[in-house]
Structures are given as C-alpha cells and as structure tokens.
Scaffold this active site. Structure first.
Site, PDB file in Angstrom:
ATOM      1  CE  LYS A  93      -1.863   2.108   3.267  1.00  0.00           C
ATOM      2  NZ  LYS A  93      -0.963   3.295   3.433  1.00  0.00           N
ATOM      3  CB  THR A  99       1.869   4.060   6.427  1.00  0.00           C
ATOM      4  OG1 THR A  99       1.887   4.875   7.571  1.00  0.00           O
ATOM      5  CG2 THR A  99       2.659   2.796   6.693  1.00  0.00           C
ATOM      6  CB  SER A 145     -15.091  16.858  11.476  1.00  0.00           C
ATOM      7  OG  SER A 145     -15.024  18.232  11.203  1.00  0.00           O
TER       8      SER A 145
END
Lengths: 407, 407
Positions: free
Chosen positions: B179, B190, B407
């Site tokens: 990934k 990452t 959010s």
C-alpha cells in the site's frame, strides 16, 4: 538604549539613495523590474550566498567584486535570474555593474549585482543599458519603496523595514528590503535581501554580524524546501553615523548585532508569511533541545513537512504529523519525552504529552488553528536550547502558481 | 531461465493463504480494514523498518517477534496506525498477535503485525478480537485480493503482484502486496509491503536479498518527502518449492535477487504513481554519476522537489528547477557539464546541454510532458553509475487530501 523601528528602508541610513523603475524585462509595464541602491561614501560590505551548487551569474560577479570587502552600489533586476546562462550570462552580469560604474564614475568593482526571475533564459541586456540614465536620474532619499517594488516577483506585499539605535552618542540607522519566494513565469523562487547602514564598523565584524544574523533568520525559514540558485543577502555600511569605530566585539558590537538580528528576523518572517500561495505563517519553536544545531534541525523538519503544512492550511490539529516530522529529522531523541502545544493569538492547547495523546477539545484546537499566525511549541526535554524557525502552509495556490504552464 | 509475471499475489507461492475483512476500524462498512496472511509451514523471515525515530507500536512488536528470524503469520489493520499510543498501544499490538496465535495454535512469537492509518488514537482492540474467527475462517488460497484491499487507505488501486522463476529444476513463486501513501481521516501516509515466497533459502541470505531489493525500490521513491512512522517491508519464505537450499551467493541466489528486485521495483513504481493526489509518475534517471550514492542523492533531490513536481503537474518543461534541485542535493558537481532530457511514450527532447539552455520547441516539450509517465534524464558526465528514483507530481488534490479538516 533601545532599538526603535522607524518608517523607511534602504534609504533611511545617512548617505544612501535608491531608485526603482520599469525597464522592460517584465512584460507588464506597471511592474518595476530594475533597482539601484548607492552610497555617497565607499562602504564596508559583506554578503552571504546560496549554498546551491548551481549559482547564478550575478552571484559569481558580486563575489568577485566583494573580494576587497568594499562597495558603493547595488544594481538588481527582477524578471530574469541570469542563471544557467553560461559565459554570456556572466558577461551580462559584469556589464550591469559597468553601466552603473560608468554612469556614476565609480569603479566597476565597487558595484555589485543581483537578479531574480526565470532561469535558463538570456537577459535582454540592452533594455538595462538603455534604462541606466532613468535609473540613475531617479535616485532619491525616498527611493526605498520604489526599489523594494522593483525586486518583487510573486511577492504580494513590499518587504521594507528600518530601525534606529544609539551607539557612542550617535544615532545609527539600519535599513533593509527583501523579496521572498516568487516567480515570473512559473519559475525559480529566490530570496534576496539588501541591508544598508551608516554604522562605522570594521569589515571583519560587519561580516561576522551579517553571518550570525542570517543564520538565525533567513536560514531558519522555508517555503517549499527548494534552495534557489540566486539567494543573496548583502550589507553595506558607510560609516556616516560617525559612531566610534567598532573593531572589537564590545557592547556597541553586541547592540548592533541585536539590531541586525531584529531586522533580519522580521524580514524573514515576512518572507515566510508571504510564501507562494501561503495563507498562514507557521512558527515552530523547539524548547529544551540538546543543542542549538539539534533544535534547528528538529524545527526545520517540522516547518518543511508537506503534511504538517497541509494540516495547518486545513486548521487540522493533526499533531501526529509533527511528531513524525521530528522523527525523520535525523536527530536521535526519545519520542516518549516530547510535548506538543498549538498556539495562536486566541490561545493555546496542549495536544500531546510524553509522546502520548491528550484528550483535547478539537473545537478549541480548530479555533486556534483558524488564525493567520500559528505557533507550534515542541518541548524535547533533552537540554536547554530554544530555536525558532518559520514557514507557511501548503495550499492550492502554491500548486497553481507553480504548476500552471508558462504561457 | 526467465522471470515470469503471473496473476496473483501473496497467496501465489505454495502453502500460503490469506484473508481480508471489515472489522469496524474504518467507519465505511464497504472498506476492508483487517488482513491476515499465514503459511502452513514455518517460514524464514526478514523485515526492513522505517528509519523514523518515532516508530509505531506494531513495528516494535514485529521486531521483537522476528529476533529468531522465523514467522508463520502476519496480521495487518488499516484505519489506525497504533502509533504515539504509549504502553496501551504496545499491549494492543501484542494482543493482535496473540489473537491470531490462539486461534491457529501458533506461537505468539510466530505472528507479526503491522498497522496503518490515523496516529495518536488508541486502537479499538475489541473490534479486532471479535473479528478473529471471521478473519481466520475466510483464509483462502485466493485471498490475495481481499488482503490487498484490507491494507489500502487512500490508495486508488490494488497493488498486488506475483512472479515465477525456476531454480534447480523447481518452480519458485514470489507474491507481494503493498500500500502506498494514504490516510484515513487526514493523517499519516504509510508504505507497507508484504512479500511471500516458497523459496528454500537461509535466513541470512533472505535478509540480505530483502535489504538489497528495498534499497533500490522502496527506498528510491518519494511522494511528499515525509517518512512515515509505520513503514515496513517483510518477507516470509517457507521453502515449499523444494529448490536446493540457497545458503551461499550462488547463481540461484542471484536469480532470486533479480526476481525480488523486479517485483519490489514494480510495486514501488505503483506506489509512486498512486501517490496522494498524483496524476503522473515521474522517473528520474541519473546517468554517469560519480558513485551510486551520489546518483541516488541527485535523483532523489529531483523527484522530491516541490517545484519540479508542480512543474510536471503543469506539463511545464521548466528544466531550471531540475538543475536547481541537483544543486542543493549536497553533491559537489560541475553544473556546466550537466545535460537534461525530458521523455515519455511519445518521444524525448533535450532541453539543456552543458548546463546551458538549448533552443527547443516548447510545443513538442509540452506534448511529451502531457503523458502520464514522465522520464527525466540527467547526464552528469562525472562517472559511470546509473540510478533511477521514482516520484509523482504535486497537485491540488494532494493539498485537498491532506489539508481538509478531519470532520
């Protein structure tokens, strides 16, 4: 005795005049692109240059002309960096000095030169040659703003400052102008700053003070991590303030150094705030670092991180990215000792203690981060050194300014 | 004997099964977030970890469990990086291994663990615990795609590959998944990669081959210059291919190494191409560098430059930025020797020779740069080493993905 800001710039110290005009390097006739600063008296001079292996032709010529540590004039153009331009570029940079010297009856070696703008394109030297009479003719004691405008590229505001201090009963003035990261056609960002002063100081100490100031100001900012080929900071000191000659590191020297640091830090912050596309100034202070070097590497790693910069753009209290950036700074430290606090004019909030998350209000954090000047406080608890560096957020406009095709 | 790509992934080598499910760490029920890979036979194992000083809890546990260089299973979650989570985080990473070990009757030390996602937030370990029966129950020889999906964050496509080679008359298979840079809520990018193989090889040489491959693949890509806290590459080799044991650097070893380099370079390029917001893969090859180290630093400096990345996004043949990035790489070189060429599937164009501009057609250059895979060829004329690194362009979407409030 205090250091006092006054309105002004490079023409504020005694004996300096300057001008700024449009000569045609920039296509837009309303944009100035050629500046001149002169001193009526020979100056001690010092300079700091980009560390980039690829150096613009003007830097090579300026370095050569400053071998004797004296100068009387600086000519600067914007719109073309005169870099990666080979022997022709080098000859053109020398010609710029010659034009000024011939017009003012100076020695060519007493004129230094700087350029900023597109690289890899030859300068239209005739435009500069033809404009010298107008450039010299408009030299003025109030010319600081015109010359500041003439070195701007994508800067959105003028960066000019002046301050006064008193040494051995004499008023000493320092003036300065700077330009930040910008480009003409999408091209090279360059940091330039020119400092003038009427202080009476030896060349050796002038050089020492300049280097010390640059190290904690212009060398502690980052807009996008790209070090330009044309970065240059110069200082000219003509001695007309008639203070007792500073030729040792006495109290007068220390006060001058403090004043020089004050003005260069202020200009550096203005440059960071006006970074390409930036909407916010980021100030990262590392507290209690093991050494100043470590503090600087840690702080620079934070303000240079694309992820941190993007988070600040979004007013996102994403402190993990800060810890991550500290982690890849190359410094050996214990993550379980680090505290992180965000701050701005509306308050501050601690978000991480001893490397672990605190339960904080995301709403309060967001309110703090919505401000235009953001402080990031990093407590390393590893020593007693404090270092601050400055940067800006990463925005859509940065990509737009630098990603648009040149035509 | 040739290396041949086959359809598949981590379950392609003999004796490996895998699964991928949604356990609830990600809010979206359609997104898998938990993966398991197991081998029916004990494997020799090796790993390479992030150089970031701040390391995620899973890395610390994996490092501990790999002290004996053997493993049988890997559990991976996405949606939470379990980093900056203190002792609780460390305990949770261990628990993930225990759950798998208890369910499969393995030793806990034979299970390794990886995590990717938001950092500074504790993992909901009960969700993982409750999902173990489903996770183990869905282990399959065709599970490679499910497990690949389960480790994705903002990746836009699955990164899974498999290839075959023949060693001492036996078919050997290597499978891998990876990934790239992504985030859940705006957070940590990452790079994770898990490689499986049925080759029969000593732990020492497995480790050596892995490190050599990682150095020229995953260590030669950059998306945004931010080194994650959770980067990890692991390889498990169970020996079921029954080739003659490789315990010296013979021809079999060299062939395996070539295959491993092939698969890791392909995955690394996929990661670079799928960088956050990226629209283009940038491949920078430095020719005739003085040493491999210098070539790598020069190439990395180019693919990491925000200004170069933004120029490529805009299909702008702004070669001055490349010369500038070479200049601040830290390598000492003569700019007046450097040639630069842009290339893509539609052709190539030399834009700079011996550090000076060539008169090139901007229209042809733009056509070349409008393609999706861009080559930058840098000829240093300083030695005989060739190094290639990969990156991606800098786009509005990078800012959007990383700058939006959580959010």
């Amino acid at each position: 005795m205090t250091i006092k800001y006054i309105q002004g710039g490079v023409t504020s110290p005694k004996g300096f005049t300057s001008s700024g005009i449009h000569c045609g390097i920039k296509k837009n006739k309303n944009k100035k692109d050629l500046a001149l600063i002169i001193s009526e008296k020979e100056c001690n001079a010092a300079a700091v240059y980009t560390k980039n292996q690829v150096k613009g032709a003007p830097l090579l010529v300026t370095k050569d002309h400053l071998k004797n540590n004296t100068a009387k004039a600086i000519i600067i153009n914007s719109g073309n960096a005169n870099t990666c331009t080979g022997d022709t570029g080098l000859a053109n940079a020398r010609k710029m000095c010659e034009f000024v010297a011939n017009s003012l009856n100076y020695n060519t070696e007493d004129v230094i030169v700087a350029s900023t703008g597109v690289i890899g394109v030859q300068l239209d030297i005739d435009k500069i040659k033809d404009s010298i009479p107008t450039l010299v003719g408009s030299l003025s004691e109030n010319g600081y703003l015109a010359s500041t405008e003439a070195i701007m590229t994508t800067d959105t505001f003028e960066k000019t400052l002046a301050l006064e201090l008193e040494l051995s009963g004499k008023k000493v003035t320092i003036g300065a102008m700077a330009k930040g990261s910008g480009m003409i056609h999408p091209n090279m960002a360059t940091m330039l700053s020119f400092i003038t002063t009427d202080i009476n100081i030896s060349p050796t100490l002038l050089d020492k003070a300049l280097k010390a100031s640059v190290n904690i100001s212009y060398n502690r900012i980052s807009v996008d991590g790209d070090t330009s080929t044309n970065d240059m900071v110069t200082i000219l000191a003509n001695g007309l303030a008639e203070n007792n000659l500073i030729d040792e590191e006495n109290e007068d020297y220390l006060l001058f150094l403090e004043a020089l640091k004050t003005i260069t830090i202020s200009l550096a912050k203005m440059i960071a705030k006006d970074g390409e596309g930036a909407t916010k100034l980021i100030e990262c202070t590392v507290l209690n670092a093991k050494s100043e070097e470590e503090g600087e590497l840690l702080s620079k790693s934070v303000i240079s991180s694309s992820l941190v910069k993007a988070a600040i753009f979004g007013s996102d209290a994403n402190w993990g990215r800060i810890l991550c950036a500290l982690g890849y700074s190359g410094i050996d430290f214990d993550p379980l000792k680090v505290d992180l606090t965000f701050g701005s004019s509306v308050g501050d909030i601690k978000v991480c203690e001893n490397g672990s998350p605190l339960n904080f209000s995301e709403e309060i954090a967001k309110n703090i981060l919505l401000e235009k000047e953001i402080q990031i406080l990093v407590d390393m608890k590893a020593g007693s050194n404090t270092v601050t560096c400055w940067g800006c957020d990463l925005t859509y406009d940065y990509v737009k300014i630098n990603g648009d095709y040149r035509s």
